[in-house]
Write an enzyme that holds these catalytic residues in place. Structure first.
Site, PDB file in Angstrom:
ATOM      1  N   HIS A 259       0.828  -1.207   0.000  1.00  0.00           N
ATOM      2  CA  HIS A 259       0.000   0.000   0.000  1.00  0.00           C
ATOM      3  C   HIS A 259       0.871   1.269   0.000  1.00  0.00           C
ATOM      4  O   HIS A 259       0.720   2.145  -0.856  1.00  0.00           O
ATOM      5  CB  HIS A 259      -0.925  -0.026   1.228  1.00  0.00           C
ATOM      6  CG  HIS A 259      -1.903   1.105   1.275  1.00  0.00           C
ATOM      7  ND1 HIS A 259      -3.232   0.960   0.941  1.00  0.00           N
ATOM      8  CD2 HIS A 259      -1.753   2.410   1.616  1.00  0.00           C
ATOM      9  CE1 HIS A 259      -3.853   2.124   1.060  1.00  0.00           C
ATOM     10  NE2 HIS A 259      -2.981   3.026   1.482  1.00  0.00           N
ATOM     11  N   GLU A 260       1.779   1.334   0.948  1.00  0.00           N
ATOM     12  CA  GLU A 260       2.577   2.561   1.088  1.00  0.00           C
ATOM     13  C   GLU A 260       3.602   2.707  -0.034  1.00  0.00           C
ATOM     14  O   GLU A 260       3.875   3.819  -0.488  1.00  0.00           O
ATOM     15  CB  GLU A 260       3.264   2.604   2.460  1.00  0.00           C
ATOM     16  CG  GLU A 260       2.307   2.539   3.654  1.00  0.00           C
ATOM     17  CD  GLU A 260       1.207   3.593   3.635  1.00  0.00           C
ATOM     18  OE1 GLU A 260       1.394   4.635   2.992  1.00  0.00           O
ATOM     19  OE2 GLU A 260       0.143   3.342   4.241  1.00  0.00           O
ATOM     20  N   HIS A 263       1.843   4.310  -2.846  1.00  0.00           N
ATOM     21  CA  HIS A 263       1.878   5.775  -2.723  1.00  0.00           C
ATOM     22  C   HIS A 263       3.273   6.317  -3.087  1.00  0.00           C
ATOM     23  O   HIS A 263       3.406   7.295  -3.814  1.00  0.00           O
ATOM     24  CB  HIS A 263       1.590   6.178  -1.263  1.00  0.00           C
ATOM     25  CG  HIS A 263       0.146   6.134  -0.859  1.00  0.00           C
ATOM     26  ND1 HIS A 263      -0.838   6.822  -1.527  1.00  0.00           N
ATOM     27  CD2 HIS A 263      -0.483   5.511   0.172  1.00  0.00           C
ATOM     28  CE1 HIS A 263      -2.017   6.624  -0.930  1.00  0.00           C
ATOM     29  NE2 HIS A 263      -1.837   5.815   0.102  1.00  0.00           N
ATOM     30  N   GLU A 289      -4.673   7.378  -3.680  1.00  0.00           N
ATOM     31  CA  GLU A 289      -5.148   6.136  -3.075  1.00  0.00           C
ATOM     32  C   GLU A 289      -5.265   5.024  -4.118  1.00  0.00           C
ATOM     33  O   GLU A 289      -5.026   3.846  -3.800  1.00  0.00           O
ATOM     34  CB  GLU A 289      -6.505   6.394  -2.405  1.00  0.00           C
ATOM     35  CG  GLU A 289      -7.019   5.268  -1.544  1.00  0.00           C
ATOM     36  CD  GLU A 289      -6.243   5.081  -0.243  1.00  0.00           C
ATOM     37  OE1 GLU A 289      -5.373   5.925   0.066  1.00  0.00           O
ATOM     38  OE2 GLU A 289      -6.503   4.085   0.445  1.00  0.00           O
TER      39      GLU A 289
END
Lengths: 499, 499
Positions: A259-260, A263, A289
């Site tokens: 997820h990170e 980003h 997102e």
């Protein structure tokens, strides 16, 4: 003309420098700073925010920015940057300073009450401060919008250009299709891994290995640890993210990294020419997102991904991995089952949690729902959507920090991110000749290359809707996400059936 | 009155916040930042420096500050803070912006040339840019001083209140006494440790253990690694230092920890009431350096210190410590022998290096010496002082970064720090009933307590000379340092004799 250009360049650069410094102050606070410095750091962050606001509002730039924003002969990137600056100034000008201060103080109060009262579900304590905060947010929305479309005025801060009226049919479609989908599941919680020891140092190594595998550039990036995973970029050549490590379970670490790093790789992919400009950013939270959710759900949700990292996990955790294989991790992450808490929800249930919040916060801001009636409204609607009702507000209306922190119009960006991620995944599936096959082949460079070309490099050059339609060829809609979640639910049921 | 007080409070707090943010940007750059972000971080630091300057010079505070600085009824801390603010404003006002920019650009140029030309001792390349920089520094000094005492105008930036005329007799006394002392030594380089492996992770653990042993509070502090050791404080509750780790030798790490923890413990000891004020600082560089030198030279120079940490070193480095004991480390650090390079010099020789630079930079700034004659002047004087002459400017006039970076009036603060450290050590010796005995007993809490009470807690409340005279009962002088260095030389000779 050239003097105006240079002055704008210097001015926007100054704003970017302050924003970059603020990003570092945040990063350090959450990864390294002694907690004893919370007060000092709070002052530093507040001071830099004030200086940023003062710089943004310098009167001498009003006319220059307006002229550039409307200049058909300006370069598209220069015109777009001027439009973004003008938009920020316009929003800031409309909110009186007294209201800004009152909002900040009331949010601090509500947040403090929430922090203290949340775990025991003490709604009676929160109701008063939250009611005052909602009243002030309605004032803010009125000041910004002039009285029309109150919710849109708040949504615009997080998702510029979005309108609740345009999102509503999409969220309704999600609710209508996903509720039966969740109900059709096995309604059993996901299989849990055996309780074993997954040492911190090896998990941190795994975080680096997984991030490098999917394309995060460690030479221009850093990985830290934090109780709440986040990513942070202070400027060109310095993008960081923090993962959460649970020594009893490696899954949250792996999914946090996907997820990170999603980003973070976005920020590593901005056109270097946009450094220190307003274009060195995503155009909205949902665009950001979407990258995180793509890697977390469409890559991390694939059995092939766990198969690719299984050998490395076996090297790093020889004891804990005994008797486990990729299928166990996939099953633990891909099971669909209704649950009360958003941050623990599976991929299907998650979006129904957002539908609930999107509906309720609109009702609060438009005045259709009073804060004192919020818990009942919450419980009634989550029962309709998911067939579950919380015993305590702790697992219901009080579970999230957002509203107590004054964030309204933020929740929908999570599902917007899922919608865009599904559309990007469907497009990548075609462009790459099969996304699962690319993952199985370890073709992460191709996947990242697709995102670099279609999304990352553009930064904030295009508004989100335009960026996404250029990348995927289709307008925002629910079909791709629903199709993806139907496949996910089927896989969940078949995983269960073969247990 | 109270409104003025509040406005001053907010204003000084804002200045402190910016300074604190700058400290973090520096810390992170040198310990964690990817080198790819050098340009972005440079812009951020420059922008915050500009914002600090703009905030410092806000015209509406001129009268308020002047009135408070002269108000006999104001609290001493409030009056002193106003005086410090007025002094900073006054210096800043006197230097025209065009000169500030030219100085900055010329220093950047000279620094770049120095970085590139230093190792091959290419003086011909440096001479031009350094000459221009010295000319500009003379302009700056004239602007600040109005034409009198040019060198003092520059010295004042680093050592407020100091005057070259008052320092000169002390430095002369040092030269006269220390030159023969160095010559009387054995003139053999210190014994070297056998080439072994001292692993990085264990050295970092040792850094934490030594820092904690002498009183550095790790719960409100952090220790990092950097090529150049330094300490850094961004505000109350967050003091950090970085040590240098050489995996072939643990001594530079241990001495760096003592030196930097000395700086850092000073900042941890400021009165908490001074947070976010101008008093949250040392009154000058020499006051700060005195703390660092006290721990490095008067504690780290003691055999007893190495005896205290020897068992822990044996645990951390079982292989490398074979056949070595405290005496070996003491001998390697305490041998007196003339040498060409300041940063590698023993404690006695070191001060003669500073005498040399103090004399030469005064001559440059007053105009008595032309930059083109600098290498000859350097070589002649170092021969007189130390009896050694460099083969190349790389080991002579080009060895330090300071002058190429525009720092004149900085070098003497190193020896001032040594002078104050010796006076503090002599006072502590009496107050604690023997400093060596306290070290041998592990009585570091008593030593730190002495410094806390006499120095640390006062922050910048008193000018350095007053602070030190309150702490030691004597004015600045050379006697204590000379006595200490005579003992050091004797010990060095006796160590040698028993080899």
């Amino acid at each position: 003309m050239s003097t105006h250009s240079e002055r704008l360049r210097t001015w926007a650069g100054t704003l970017a420098d302050i924003t970059g410094a603020l990003a570092l102050l945040d990063w350090d606070r959450d990864t390294m700073m002694p907690s004893s410095a919370a007060d000092a750091r709070g002052h530093q962050i507040a001071t830099l925010a004030v200086l940023h606001h003062r710089e943004l509002m310098r009167p001498e730039f009003g006319e220059i920015v307006a002229a550039r924003a409307a200049d058909p002969d300006a370069a598209p990137s220069a015109r777009r940057e001027a439009q973004l600056l003008a938009h920020q100034r316009e929003r800031a000008e409309r909110v009186p300073e007294a209201l800004v201060r009152e909002l900040s103080e009331t949010a601090s109060e509500a947040l403090a009450v929430w922090t203290e009262a949340r775990e025991r579900g003490d709604w009676d304590s929160l109701r008063g401060p939250l009611g005052r905060l909602v009243a002030l947010k309605r004032h803010e929305a009125q000041a910004i919008s002039g009285g029309h479309d109150l919710y849109d005025a708040l949504l615009d801060e997080h998702e510029p250009g979005a309108h609740a009226a345009e999102l509503a049919p999409i969220f309704t479609a999600l609710a209508e299709r996903l509720s039966p989908l969740v109900a059709s599941g096995t309604a059993q919680p996901p299989p849990t891994l055996p309780q074993r020891d997954w040492p911190r140092a090896a998990q941190l190594q795994l975080a680096h290995d997984v991030a490098a595998l999917i394309g995060f550039d460690l030479t221009t990036g850093r990985i830290g640890e934090s109780a709440h995973p986040f990513s942070s970029s202070s400027g060109l050549g310095d993008v960081r993210f923090a993962t959460r490590i649970d020594e009893r379970n490696p899954i949250s670490n792996v999914l946090s990294v996907l997820h990170e790093a999603g980003h973070a790789m976005y920020e590593q992919g901005f056109d270097p020419d946009y450094a220190r400009t307003m274009l060195w950013d995503a155009p909205s939270l949902s665009a950001h997102e979407a990258q995180a959710r793509f890697w977390e759900n469409h890559v991390g949700g694939a059995l092939e991904f766990w198969q690719i990292i299984e050998p490395r996990m076996r090297e790093l955790f020889p004891a804990a991995m005994r008797g486990l294989d990729a299928g166990d991790f996939h099953a633990a992450t891909a099971t669909v089952c209704p649950s009360l808490v958003r941050v623990e929800a599976d991929e299907v249930t998650y979006n129904l949690h957002i539908v609930l919040r999107f509906e309720l916060e609109q009702a609060l801001i438009t005045g259709a729902l009073d804060v004192q009636d919020l818990p009942e409204a919450w419980n009634a609607r989550i029962d309709e959507l998911l067939g579950v009702v919380p015993d305590s507000p702790a697992d219901g209306v009080m579970q999230d920090v957002h509203w107590a922190d004054g964030l309204f119009g933020y929740f929908p960006t999570y599902t917007l991110g899922n919608l865009y991620a599904a559309q990007l995944a469907a497009t990548a599936d075609i462009a790459l000749g099969g996304l699962s096959a690319a993952i199985a082949d370890g073709g992460f460079a191709d996947i990242l290359g697709f995102m670099r070309r279609r999304i990352h490099r553009h930064g904030a050059l295009y508004p989100t809707a335009e960026l996404m339609e250029r990348a995927t060829g289709v307008p925002l809609g629910a079909d791709m996400l629903i199709a993806h979640l139907e496949r996910r639910t089927l896989a969940s049921a078949s995983t269960r059936a073969t247990d």
